[in-house]
Design an enzyme around this catalytic site. Sequence first.
Site, PDB file in Angstrom:
ATOM      1  CG  HIS A  88      -0.345   0.032   2.528  1.00 49.73           C
ATOM      2  ND1 HIS A  88       0.328  -1.050   3.083  1.00 49.73           N
ATOM      3  CD2 HIS A  88      -0.277   1.027   3.446  1.00 49.73           C
ATOM      4  CE1 HIS A  88       0.780  -0.711   4.276  1.00 49.73           C
ATOM      5  NE2 HIS A  88       0.434   0.544   4.526  1.00 49.73           N
TER       6      HIS A  88
ATOM      7  CG  HIS B 246      -2.601  -0.759  12.024  1.00 52.28           C
ATOM      8  ND1 HIS B 246      -1.724  -1.426  11.198  1.00 52.28           N
ATOM      9  CD2 HIS B 246      -2.290   0.546  11.921  1.00 52.28           C
ATOM     10  CE1 HIS B 246      -0.898  -0.544  10.635  1.00 52.28           C
ATOM     11  NE2 HIS B 246      -1.225   0.663  11.059  1.00 52.28           N
TER      12      HIS B 246
ATOM     13  CG  ASP C  44      -0.693  -4.885  11.020  1.00 49.46           C
ATOM     14  OD1 ASP C  44       0.182  -4.537  11.824  1.00 49.46           O
ATOM     15  OD2 ASP C  44      -1.585  -4.124  10.586  1.00 49.46           O
TER      16      ASP C  44
ATOM     17  CG  ASP D  48       0.307  -1.441   7.678  1.00 48.86           C
ATOM     18  OD1 ASP D  48       1.064  -2.349   8.079  1.00 48.86           O
ATOM     19  OD2 ASP D  48       0.643  -0.248   7.633  1.00 48.86           O
TER      20      ASP D  48
END
Lengths: 557, 557
Positions: free
Chosen positions: A72, A370, A197, A165
């Site tokens: 990303h 997150h 993550d 993430d």
Amino acid sequence: MSAPGTLRVLPLGGLGEIGKNMMVVEYEDRIVVIDTGLRFPTTDMLGIDLVLPDFSYLRDRADDIEGIVITHGHEDHLGALPWVLRELGEDKVPVVHGGPLTTAMARSKLDEHRLRATPIEQLAPGEQVELGPFGVELVHMTHSIPDSCAVALTTELGTILVTGDYKFDQTPVDGEPADMSRLAELGRDGLLLLCGDSTNVDRAGFSPSESVVGPRLEEVFSRCEGRIVVTCFASNIHRVQQVVDAAEALGRKVSLVGRSMRKNVNIGRSLGHIDVPEGMLINPREVEDFPDHKVVVISTGSQGEPLSALRRMAHHDHPRVKLHSGDTVVFSATPIPGNERAVNETIDRLYHIGCDVITPRDAPVHASGHGYAEEVKLMLNLTHPRYVLPVHGDHKRIHLHAGLAEAVGIDPDNIFKGENGLPLEIDARGARFGTAERSGMIFVDGVDIGDPADVALRDRRMLSADGIFIVVATVSSQDGSSVAPPEVIFRGVPFLEQVKGLVDEIRGAVEASLARSASDRITEIDHLQEILHDDLAAFVYDRLKRRPMVLPVVVEV
Amino acid sequence: MSAPGTLRVLPLGGLGEIGKNMMVVEYEDRIVVIDTGLRFPTTDMLGIDLVLPDFSYLRDRADDIEGIVITHGHEDHLGALPWVLRELGEDKVPVVHGGPLTTAMARSKLDEHRLRATPIEQLAPGEQVELGPFGVELVHMTHSIPDSCAVALTTELGTILVTGDYKFDQTPVDGEPADMSRLAELGRDGLLLLCGDSTNVDRAGFSPSESVVGPRLEEVFSRCEGRIVVTCFASNIHRVQQVVDAAEALGRKVSLVGRSMRKNVNIGRSLGHIDVPEGMLINPREVEDFPDHKVVVISTGSQGEPLSALRRMAHHDHPRVKLHSGDTVVFSATPIPGNERAVNETIDRLYHIGCDVITPRDAPVHASGHGYAEEVKLMLNLTHPRYVLPVHGDHKRIHLHAGLAEAVGIDPDNIFKGENGLPLEIDARGARFGTAERSGMIFVDGVDIGDPADVALRDRRMLSADGIFIVVATVSSQDGSSVAPPEVIFRGVPFLEQVKGLVDEIRGAVEASLARSASDRITEIDHLQEILHDDLAAFVYDRLKRRPMVLPVVVEV
């Protein structure tokens, strides 16, 4: 280097979080790199601009790279790409893959660095490409920037999934939740390794959906009578969308302030991630022309960055937007650890001006990108991997993530608590840590990069603590005797002007030291300088009780 | 200086929080000082050890001081006393008053600085003394150190109350709640001005009592199988008592680690504030002799301080206590803003060793010493002052405190949102801010004190960012021509070794600059150095794109 039939996964990261900025995956001596991110320096890294993960390992293996895949567009996953390409050589990286927004941001970044040789190719989630012995597929995830993906790498040995993430946002702003169906399929087919993550493993439950933020923003806005300034990460395109929607609902115009805010919104609009009604956007120049209750400013500066638009507004130093009593500033972001003080200073300046300030502590105007502990468990249960390597976290979070994996039934022997630079090696017989490779940080200082152990940084620490004393002695090349009065210069030595006559005393100490050396028949310049240094350092410490850098220069004439 | 019949209240503070470290109260040109505290430097204050409030105002008025009253023994209220006495002259301060623990701590601090001339006198809460035109009385309060007091100063004009740090703990560990009856009496008799603590005005409700921490500590302890290390502020004597009680309940011995922990507990024991059963305390040397489940270590280092006992344990660098997997570390304190990163680093090292770590986020093992919003309202309602000057807070907290005062019915015109250095002046006609006095910070660097605007600190910032270039040119006193090859020395200039041949180029640039000056018949040394500086700074910036300090030294022979 990997043995035949061995899959090697090497996590790298700039500031201690394992695998946060780069993951090197190897099979049959061929390499795919997942993410090339960077970090921002902590305050003790004097004069350093950026921190890269040490990628020396890749430098030695540049010929084996099949490609780079970026999950990303955030700096901590993408930002090091220009340096990686420049250091390895643009021709060494056959291709960079990523989703549409990610590749657009990569291209814009490489353009700034005038790097245009490496092919940047969009890869749609679900689409498969081959990179040497690897099948590569992106899996759509949700996060605080659109177009976030997990990466599935398939080899003969099995498939590994690097989550990037993510959160499991069941009601994302764009209506596209994470592709749980594909994750479940990977799990059903037997996932070899999950690298997941760990950022929010220490928070219980599920993270709130991004779409709960919009109504909360609208509530906050509806109570405001003056201007509203919202600050958030410029890359948080869905957040910007929600601010725009709330502004529209209340009949306010929107102005984008800050270079990265305008740039990101432009990229986001061109890719259809953000939809701003015709005529809603006004130029920052026009903000002062509208009545206060008709304007929302969306600004950079949510982290209290020194030159950001919001910080300048807070210091009455922004050329376009002058804040005043009655205005409201909404922090639609939380401070990244280390930024608390800068953010608090900005907030306090705003109160001083008479603004009202709303932070996520006061109202739910932010949602993390997150997933929390339950989402981490959901990921583990969807994909039920044979092996787990928790990533994106410090030792605490890696430990907690391992605990969650154990809680959902993963065999503790198959959970690996790793370190940056420590490769996990998997073959038909099992998995184990291999020998540690070089890892750590590389510092970017201006345009150059270098080693944190660089003597220059050590010197800067010393200079920053107690300053520097320079003594220039001019001696005869015949007999080493002093032929001109010594020059004594100091910079950064604290409160020296309070010590009367010190410079004269130091001159005396220099002459005395030189006389001793001359009577000892020492004429070799290096030796003279060494003696002068030791004599002066002792003298200065005795008089000042501090240890500035002491630099004697002996000029022979 | 105060007009006749005018009461003047001047708040001073080191790091922006209004009146946090010192309050100067004046009536009929006589002065009582309440508190002489200090702050610890922020990371941008390179090489600075301590920050004092700028008390220049007192220096000019030293002859008018009737005495100093200290509210409690914390560094931010007491710590500057040695510097204040030394700078004003010990003979200028007739007396220092405080409660028994406070004066014991003050004396210990002054002993370290070998200041023994000023009388330090205990004042029991409720007792009245006269200091010139002021009646002085301490009012017992509750806080995170025993013996915390508010100060009531009475003049002909009325009484002002400076609360110091406080909470309304209804079940304090020592069974002595704040003297609400005396506060109510002051209110009934008509309080002129309240200067109240604003630290926690941004928290809703009532703060939890200190005594809820004990049972929570015992619960946490009961789940631990290895050793337990508890870290808290050394001055938090009641917390230490509760750790001792919990350890006793579970049959564990207690060891005190860290110099300030041992010192404070000794003072606390001698004054009866802490009660440790016979035989419970073991020497840090003995910790390794006891089984893990029989030991609780109470340690300094709750703020991640670099040389603290806990930090050293976390780095396996403590001479007595070696932590290992299975041990539990309990942070019975929250990080002071700015210390978050140091605390997180310590926690992460502990996880790395394999320790379990419990923080106030995980279990209620800490209670703040400052009252929340409802307690601030309670104070306002008990004392119903005519005027309110919120203190101990940044602009945000002063603003919120003013809002609470308004909410309980104080006339908004009688609520004064102040600044450090801005005196509030009250006379029979009313109250208003006077003309600002000098305020701000004084830095302590080693043993010296000085002005933050000191050029040395500016120089250190410059040196810390880009280092220093020193060029020594030796010229003929006849014609200014170069008579020896220039010396080029650099320190702290980043990654310079990567720039091949730069030193030779700089030598060339120096020679060229000197030759130009010689042909222009410039021989005056200051002028030569100026030209050299400008030429070299431009050259170095052009080649390195950075701005190290450039220091040319021209030696004439």
